[in-house]
Design an enzyme around this catalytic site. Structure first.
Site, PDB file in Angstrom:
ATOM      1  N   HIS A   1       6.431  -4.648  24.079  1.00  0.00           N
ATOM      2  CA  HIS A   1       6.883  -3.269  24.214  1.00  0.00           C
ATOM      3  C   HIS A   1       7.091  -2.620  22.853  1.00  0.00           C
ATOM      4  CE1 HIS A   1      10.228  -0.280  25.229  1.00  0.00           C
ATOM      5  NE2 HIS A   1       9.206   0.113  25.967  1.00  0.00           N
TER       6      HIS A   1
ATOM      7  N   GLU B   1       1.957  -2.760  24.065  1.00  0.00           N
ATOM      8  CA  GLU B   1       2.273  -1.474  24.712  1.00  0.00           C
ATOM      9  C   GLU B   1       2.605  -0.457  23.649  1.00  0.00           C
ATOM     10  OE1 GLU B   1       5.052   1.643  26.257  1.00  0.00           O
ATOM     11  OE2 GLU B   1       5.411   0.086  24.732  1.00  0.00           O
TER      12      GLU B   1
ATOM     13  N   ASP C   1       3.349   4.059  23.033  1.00  0.00           N
ATOM     14  CA  ASP C   1       3.450   5.433  23.517  1.00  0.00           C
ATOM     15  C   ASP C   1       2.623   6.306  22.587  1.00  0.00           C
ATOM     16  OD1 ASP C   1       5.776   4.966  25.465  1.00  0.00           O
ATOM     17  OD2 ASP C   1       6.597   4.246  23.568  1.00  0.00           O
TER      18      ASP C   1
ATOM     19  N   HIS D   1       7.526   7.201  20.319  1.00  0.00           N
ATOM     20  CA  HIS D   1       8.097   7.299  21.658  1.00  0.00           C
ATOM     21  C   HIS D   1       8.768   8.638  21.919  1.00  0.00           C
ATOM     22  CE1 HIS D   1      11.349   6.898  24.651  1.00  0.00           C
ATOM     23  NE2 HIS D   1      10.474   6.140  25.304  1.00  0.00           N
TER      24      HIS D   1
END
Length: 281
Positions: free
Chosen positions: A22, A49, A51, A64
């Site tokens: 993450h 992962e 964003d 993010h």
């Protein structure tokens, strides 16, 4: 902490659970930095992962928050700043104890821990890895750029060959797109049908409690709180033909719950520790 009695996944042929880093190995390195993703690959993460947000001059960057205030020494919205503006900021020193938003000493900093990371650079890192590493990309909404985020994303993924159908039926595409916005996933599917979509959920609404997802989406992305409250959701999603990727799973008790329920992927800040707990290395 106690949870409702879990409903175990009875599929005898289910594959090993995938461990997804993450924002990279974000417990050990500043989130969304090249250092965090290198560490995740070294730690054995099956997937990374990130964003993505669109800058004022059309670059996708891995950030993010809507604003850069929390994770850099700057201020302002990503969508109102150009890539050159973001390149002047320090995105890593906040992770160091004692950092108080002072101007960094750029002569001694490690750029892989402090520089803003573009999605293009992250795709290069994945392409250069010495093993298969998947990438889960979350589009952030709402944004002033609306559909331009998905348009730019599909164009960039196409340049790296990720919008083509999978070469092997037994191996999923290397890249998938995630979002809390069903509209965003619809835009991506319309432009690149081969890209898998993950519908992220913070709450389990009545329309999705039976395992259904928005049309064309094949992967459910519930938060760990949903599984604590509704442990039978995983089995329902599987019966509906969907995979289940759960975020953000850091506590050992939550990892154990995910394993018992038979989720397909765990998204965690601690990929190395989670893999060890699962007996994966």
């Amino acid at each position: 902490m106690t949870y409702a009695r879990p409903v175990q996944d009875a599929r005898p042929d289910r594959p090993a659970m995938s461990v997804v880093a993450h924002r990279g190995a974000s417990e050990d390195a500043p989130e969304h930095t090249l250092a965090a993703y290198r560490k995740a690959i070294e730690d054995g993460a099956d997937a990374l992962e990130c964003d993505v947000r669109l800058t004022a001059d059309g670059h996708l960057v891995c950030v993010h928050d809507r604003r850069v205030n929390r994770t850099s020494n700057g201020r302002g919205s990503v969508s109102a700043l150009e890539l050159a503006d973001l390149a002047m900021l320090d995105f890593g020193s906040w992770k160091t104890e004692g950092y108080a938003n002072e101007a960094p000493d750029r002569q001694h900093e490690d750029p892989e821990r402090t520089a803003v990371l573009t999605l293009e650079r992250l795709l290069e890192l994945v392409a250069d890895a010495d093993r298969r590493v998947e990438l889960a990309i979350e589009t952030k909404h709402p944004t002033r750029w609306a559909g331009q985020v998905e348009e730019r994303l599909v164009e960039l993924l196409g340049r790296f060959g990720h919008t083509k159908p999978a070469a092997r039926a037994d191996r999923p595409p290397q890249v998938r797109v995630m979002s809390f916005s069903a509209r965003s996933l619809h835009r991506v599917r319309a432009a690149a049908p081969a890209l898998p979509g993950v519908y992220l959920m913070q709450f389990l609404t009545p329309r999705h409690r039976d395992g259904r997802l928005p049309p064309g989406v094949g992967i459910a992305g519930p938060g760990i709180r949903i599984l604590r409250a509704h442990p039978d959701y995983v089995a329902k999603a599987h019966r509906a033909g969907h995979r289940v990727h759960v975020w953000t799973v850091n506590d050992e008790a939550d990892v154990a719950l995910c394993r018992e329920l038979g989720v397909d992927a765990i998204i965690t800040n601690r990929p190395k520790q989670v893999r060890m707990q699962l007996g994966l290395g």
